[in-house]
Scaffold this motif. Sequence first.
Motif, PDB file in Angstrom:
ATOM      1  N   VAL A  38       6.844  -7.101   2.352  1.00  0.00           N
ATOM      2  CA  VAL A  38       7.257  -8.102   3.343  1.00  0.00           C
ATOM      3  C   VAL A  38       6.737  -7.771   4.735  1.00  0.00           C
ATOM      4  O   VAL A  38       6.942  -8.543   5.684  1.00  0.00           O
ATOM      5  CB  VAL A  38       8.792  -8.229   3.384  1.00  0.00           C
ATOM      6  N   SER A  39       6.084  -6.618   4.886  1.00  0.00           N
ATOM      7  CA  SER A  39       5.607  -6.206   6.203  1.00  0.00           C
ATOM      8  C   SER A  39       4.124  -5.856   6.131  1.00  0.00           C
ATOM      9  O   SER A  39       3.490  -5.957   5.082  1.00  0.00           O
ATOM     10  CB  SER A  39       6.399  -4.995   6.701  1.00  0.00           C
ATOM     11  N   ASP A  40       3.581  -5.416   7.262  1.00  0.00           N
ATOM     12  CA  ASP A  40       2.172  -5.021   7.317  1.00  0.00           C
ATOM     13  C   ASP A  40       1.992  -3.516   7.120  1.00  0.00           C
ATOM     14  O   ASP A  40       0.929  -2.971   7.400  1.00  0.00           O
ATOM     15  CB  ASP A  40       1.567  -5.424   8.675  1.00  0.00           C
ATOM     16  N   ILE A  41       3.013  -2.849   6.637  1.00  0.00           N
ATOM     17  CA  ILE A  41       2.960  -1.393   6.477  1.00  0.00           C
ATOM     18  C   ILE A  41       2.106  -1.023   5.267  1.00  0.00           C
ATOM     19  O   ILE A  41       2.271  -1.574   4.170  1.00  0.00           O
ATOM     20  CB  ILE A  41       4.372  -0.804   6.337  1.00  0.00           C
ATOM     21  N   LYS A  42       1.195  -0.090   5.470  1.00  0.00           N
ATOM     22  CA  LYS A  42       0.271   0.353   4.432  1.00  0.00           C
ATOM     23  C   LYS A  42       0.895   1.490   3.632  1.00  0.00           C
ATOM     24  O   LYS A  42       1.426   2.440   4.194  1.00  0.00           O
ATOM     25  CB  LYS A  42      -1.031   0.822   5.088  1.00  0.00           C
ATOM     26  N   LEU A  43       0.839   1.404   2.297  1.00  0.00           N
ATOM     27  CA  LEU A  43       1.382   2.447   1.429  1.00  0.00           C
ATOM     28  C   LEU A  43       0.328   3.511   1.148  1.00  0.00           C
ATOM     29  O   LEU A  43      -0.789   3.207   0.722  1.00  0.00           O
ATOM     30  CB  LEU A  43       1.867   1.850   0.106  1.00  0.00           C
ATOM     31  N   MET A  44       0.684   4.770   1.377  1.00  0.00           N
ATOM     32  CA  MET A  44      -0.176   5.910   1.093  1.00  0.00           C
ATOM     33  C   MET A  44       0.457   6.701  -0.053  1.00  0.00           C
ATOM     34  O   MET A  44       1.515   7.315   0.119  1.00  0.00           O
ATOM     35  CB  MET A  44      -0.319   6.792   2.333  1.00  0.00           C
ATOM     36  N   LYS A  45      -0.172   6.658  -1.208  1.00  0.00           N
ATOM     37  CA  LYS A  45       0.368   7.305  -2.404  1.00  0.00           C
ATOM     38  C   LYS A  45      -0.018   8.780  -2.415  1.00  0.00           C
ATOM     39  O   LYS A  45      -1.138   9.149  -2.757  1.00  0.00           O
ATOM     40  CB  LYS A  45      -0.140   6.594  -3.661  1.00  0.00           C
ATOM     41  N   MET A  46       0.917   9.612  -2.029  1.00  0.00           N
ATOM     42  CA  MET A  46       0.658  11.042  -1.891  1.00  0.00           C
ATOM     43  C   MET A  46       0.165  11.638  -3.206  1.00  0.00           C
ATOM     44  O   MET A  46       0.689  11.338  -4.281  1.00  0.00           O
ATOM     45  CB  MET A  46       1.929  11.780  -1.457  1.00  0.00           C
ATOM     46  N   GLY A  47      -0.863  12.490  -3.085  1.00  0.00           N
ATOM     47  CA  GLY A  47      -1.375  13.192  -4.249  1.00  0.00           C
ATOM     48  C   GLY A  47      -2.379  12.419  -5.062  1.00  0.00           C
ATOM     49  O   GLY A  47      -2.963  12.960  -6.008  1.00  0.00           O
ATOM     50  N   GLN A  48      -2.600  11.162  -4.733  1.00  0.00           N
ATOM     51  CA  GLN A  48      -3.556  10.353  -5.487  1.00  0.00           C
ATOM     52  C   GLN A  48      -4.972  10.536  -4.931  1.00  0.00           C
ATOM     53  O   GLN A  48      -5.164  10.857  -3.750  1.00  0.00           O
ATOM     54  CB  GLN A  48      -3.168   8.879  -5.429  1.00  0.00           C
ATOM     55  N   LYS A  49      -5.950  10.308  -5.785  1.00  0.00           N
ATOM     56  CA  LYS A  49      -7.345  10.459  -5.406  1.00  0.00           C
ATOM     57  C   LYS A  49      -7.685   9.536  -4.245  1.00  0.00           C
ATOM     58  O   LYS A  49      -7.289   8.376  -4.207  1.00  0.00           O
ATOM     59  CB  LYS A  49      -8.239  10.142  -6.615  1.00  0.00           C
ATOM     60  N   ASN A  50      -8.427  10.089  -3.280  1.00  0.00           N
ATOM     61  CA  ASN A  50      -8.912   9.345  -2.108  1.00  0.00           C
ATOM     62  C   ASN A  50      -7.790   8.874  -1.175  1.00  0.00           C
ATOM     63  O   ASN A  50      -8.001   7.966  -0.367  1.00  0.00           O
ATOM     64  CB  ASN A  50      -9.760   8.137  -2.535  1.00  0.00           C
ATOM     65  N   VAL A  51      -6.615   9.469  -1.297  1.00  0.00           N
ATOM     66  CA  VAL A  51      -5.526   9.154  -0.374  1.00  0.00           C
ATOM     67  C   VAL A  51      -5.396  10.307   0.621  1.00  0.00           C
ATOM     68  O   VAL A  51      -5.122  11.447   0.234  1.00  0.00           O
ATOM     69  CB  VAL A  51      -4.191   8.939  -1.112  1.00  0.00           C
ATOM     70  N   ASP A  52      -5.622  10.030   1.887  1.00  0.00           N
ATOM     71  CA  ASP A  52      -5.572  11.063   2.915  1.00  0.00           C
ATOM     72  C   ASP A  52      -4.152  11.582   3.114  1.00  0.00           C
ATOM     73  O   ASP A  52      -3.178  10.833   2.972  1.00  0.00           O
ATOM     74  CB  ASP A  52      -6.078  10.517   4.250  1.00  0.00           C
ATOM     75  N   THR A  53      -4.043  12.851   3.491  1.00  0.00           N
ATOM     76  CA  THR A  53      -2.776  13.369   3.980  1.00  0.00           C
ATOM     77  C   THR A  53      -2.552  12.822   5.389  1.00  0.00           C
ATOM     78  O   THR A  53      -3.451  12.210   5.985  1.00  0.00           O
ATOM     79  CB  THR A  53      -2.794  14.897   4.030  1.00  0.00           C
ATOM     80  N   ILE A  54      -1.384  13.056   5.940  1.00  0.00           N
ATOM     81  CA  ILE A  54      -1.090  12.557   7.290  1.00  0.00           C
ATOM     82  C   ILE A  54      -2.064  13.134   8.303  1.00  0.00           C
ATOM     83  O   ILE A  54      -2.619  12.413   9.149  1.00  0.00           O
ATOM     84  CB  ILE A  54       0.365  12.888   7.685  1.00  0.00           C
ATOM     85  N   GLU A  55      -2.320  14.450   8.195  1.00  0.00           N
ATOM     86  CA  GLU A  55      -3.218  15.071   9.173  1.00  0.00           C
ATOM     87  C   GLU A  55      -4.661  14.595   8.990  1.00  0.00           C
ATOM     88  O   GLU A  55      -5.393  14.403   9.977  1.00  0.00           O
ATOM     89  CB  GLU A  55      -3.132  16.600   9.086  1.00  0.00           C
ATOM     90  N   GLU A  56      -5.088  14.365   7.745  1.00  0.00           N
ATOM     91  CA  GLU A  56      -6.431  13.828   7.508  1.00  0.00           C
ATOM     92  C   GLU A  56      -6.545  12.405   8.058  1.00  0.00           C
ATOM     93  O   GLU A  56      -7.558  12.042   8.660  1.00  0.00           O
ATOM     94  CB  GLU A  56      -6.744  13.835   6.010  1.00  0.00           C
ATOM     95  N   TYR A  57      -5.513  11.626   7.854  1.00  0.00           N
ATOM     96  CA  TYR A  57      -5.483  10.239   8.329  1.00  0.00           C
ATOM     97  C   TYR A  57      -5.600  10.189   9.852  1.00  0.00           C
ATOM     98  O   TYR A  57      -6.406   9.428  10.407  1.00  0.00           O
ATOM     99  CB  TYR A  57      -4.177   9.592   7.859  1.00  0.00           C
TER     100      TYR A  57
END
Length: 620
Positions: free
Chosen positions: A81-100
């Motif tokens: 319902v919002s514009d918030i992007k989901l980051m699936k931790m531990g999944q391939k090609n998903v940055d960590t917070i510091e990488e992001y």
Amino acid sequence: MSIYDERINQLRALMKDKNIDAYIVCTQDFHSSEYVGDYFKEREYLSGFTGSAGTLVITYNEVALWTDGRYYLQAEEQLSVSDIKLMKMGQKNVDTIEEYLTKNFNDIIKKSNTVDSSYNNLKEPHNKLNKFTIGFDGRTVNNHFAEHLKSKIKLNISIYADEDLVEAVWKNRPLLSAKPVWELDFGYTGRTREEKLEALRAEMKKTDSDICVLTSLDDIAWLLNLRGTDVEYNPVFLSYMIIGMNDAVLYANESIFSDEIKEKLELVQITIKPYNDIYIDITKIDSNKNILADYNKINYRLIHLIPSKCKIQNIQNPIVRMKAVKNSIECDNIRKAHLKDGIAVTKFMYWLKKNIGKIEITEISAAKKLEELRANQEGYIGASFAPIMAYGRHGAIVHYCATQESNVKLEKKGFLLSDTGGHYLEGTTDITRTYVLGKLESEEKTAFTLVLRGNLNLASARFKYGVTGVHLDILARQPLWENGLDYNHGTGHGVGYILNVHEGPNSIGWQIKSDKINDIILEEGMVTSNEPGFYLTNEFGIRHENLILCKMLCETEYGKFMGFETLTLVPFDLEGIDKTLLSDREIDWLNEYHQYVYKMLSPYFEGDELKWLQMATKMI
């Protein structure tokens, strides 16, 4: 624009005023708790995501939320319902917070310098020097997280951690909880608070520590043999402690303690002071003192208030391991709690099987029925976590919790995944059963049986002392891995004694984590969950969970050998099993378990219930 997008924009205006480029909102309270009281649910207020684990990062470009595999499906639905992007931790090609943050540094800086004037009246860009400012409430971020963030982001950064920006955005915010505290006597704890304080101080001496700063709520509750209700489902109370070699200060709302408890605390030289006074008192610690402070638990603001000349020992709080190893009195009580729980849950299984298709049963009404049966047991305190009663495709959402909007009627087909638990005066329970409500497809039976094989394999493990949960995890996953299947969560977690249902340090999981938190030897007296699962998105979910108690089996010339005692006393649903997929050994294990369940429960059943129990635990 959703209400969550509006709240984010209000926060961005405050970020602009404070020259903050990225603001981080964690799930935690001031004590690094996994589950928090309503006052602390800032991430939920800003995003709508209600899972117990997740971190929200707000920049002027976008908003992103990181969460783990237990919550992927739930987060996708709640963030839609919002514009918030989901980051699936531990999944391939998903940055960590510091990488992001590192990768997006230039875009974030550019956007923060040209942010729309509707956020505020500032006309000049604040970030002319390309210095990257990260903000968060320093009380809700533990020091380990903050230091890790600073070390991994290879940028010219500064930290703004002295203020809770969400406070100004959150209208009608709930008050801090301040509910009465109650005491557990020796018959339940097996150790007095004097003995526990003495043991803690002995551990402090080993590390040459003069003072222990204790901030984790469950550790304080365990140490003092006190319990509270400031966090739903977790019998803890909001507090901090500064513990010296001869005395201690407990920082909490004084009104929550009875005069009797205050007197007992005074007898062991514990003084009660106002909850927030710790932020003043910690600055007054003698600079010659050595301070024991666990960076994984103590918050960022507190650690940075300790006088700079003090030597800080970043050591795991000794209580973590002390309370994980249950003493003989606790173990005896825990067995009693599981007998009571087994009676309640097995009676629920009988009720469900008898009434499915005959009366209307929904996910919520089923959870209420089980709660009612638990409440009939003497010494029942309440649920140990929000009930997961997930029918059909909802079972694929690992930590699904039914709402009035999602609540569905159970039908005479498919699976009901029921993951629930209770607090009794004798201990804490956590059990998952997957019930067969009607006809199954072969794919469902196969998955049900593979998961069951994993549970039986782990429960029957025999291993040399020194083994950790990392070594044992393959026993639970192997039946699934052999078929190219898996589940996206740990296999086991420690369980507290009338405390948090998720309790470290013991765990079972295959991934070796960089901070070594799962590199913990399984000790006699540790209670751990055994819960392999399988989840097929939009179809069904299966999980079989028992609690297991680690114990020593024998000692030979080759060393000490350990194993598990299964504490949970509830049948597995025989209707879901494809016997052809079980080995003779696995059949024997299942039959032995069901014979034991029948032996323990049958005195509490009669009539049709007893006849049903005989069939539910029959030899296969």
